[in-house]
Design a protein around this motif. Structure first.
Motif, PDB file in Angstrom:
ATOM      1  N   ASN A  61     -34.012 -31.730  -8.283  1.00 22.47           N
ATOM      2  CA  ASN A  61     -34.384 -30.555  -9.095  1.00 22.47           C
ATOM      3  C   ASN A  61     -33.535 -29.238  -8.755  1.00 22.47           C
ATOM      4  O   ASN A  61     -33.069 -28.478  -9.765  1.00 22.47           O
ATOM      5  N   LYS A  64     -30.088 -29.723 -10.197  1.00 23.87           N
ATOM      6  CA  LYS A  64     -29.821 -29.441 -11.450  1.00 23.87           C
ATOM      7  C   LYS A  64     -29.994 -28.146 -11.857  1.00 23.87           C
ATOM      8  O   LYS A  64     -29.405 -27.734 -13.018  1.00 23.87           O
ATOM      9  N   SER A  65     -31.024 -27.352 -11.252  1.00 22.43           N
ATOM     10  CA  SER A  65     -31.264 -25.931 -11.958  1.00 22.43           C
ATOM     11  C   SER A  65     -31.271 -25.138 -10.732  1.00 22.43           C
ATOM     12  O   SER A  65     -32.440 -24.545 -10.143  1.00 22.43           O
ATOM     13  N   GLU A  68     -33.263 -21.744 -10.963  1.00 18.95           N
ATOM     14  CA  GLU A  68     -34.807 -21.903 -11.161  1.00 18.95           C
ATOM     15  C   GLU A  68     -35.791 -21.590  -9.705  1.00 18.95           C
ATOM     16  O   GLU A  68     -35.609 -22.313  -9.005  1.00 18.95           O
TER      17      GLU A  68
END
Length: 103
Positions: A61, A64-65, A68
């Motif tokens: 995660n 991917k980001s 964030e």
């Protein structure tokens, strides 16, 4: 074959976390945590606790980001995450990669 792909994805995620950390190198807290994880746990214990799958998911995660912030929190109130991080070195690895504990 899927296990090899999972391992490669985890390695890529760890590499990304190393790049995000300030000056992480051999001898760093991240390297020490990874060594502890590998040396202190059998493959069976890691599988039973779901450690590698949780690490793959959390680090994936992040890859991917990376911007964030929600993907840098470790939700210890989640039973699956808590169990996975019970293996020596797992929680320390995430903390060294820049994650923070949350609930």
């Amino acid at each position: 074959m899927a296990a090899v792909a999972d391992e490669e994805e985890l390695q890529a995620a760890l590499a990304m976390s190393l790049q995000q950390s300030d000056g992480a190198a051999e001898g760093s807290p991240l390297a020490a945590a990874a060594s502890t994880l590998a040396a202190s746990n059998s493959a069976a214990a890691l599988a039973e606790a779901g450690t590698m799958q949780v690490l793959k998911t959390l680090l994936g995660n992040l890859v991917k980001s990376p911007a964030e912030e929600k993907f840098r929190r470790i939700k210890l109130s989640n039973a699956k995450i808590s169990k996975a991080l019970s293996c020596p070195g797992a929680e320390a690895l995430l903390l060294a990669a820049g994650f923070v504990k949350a609930g």
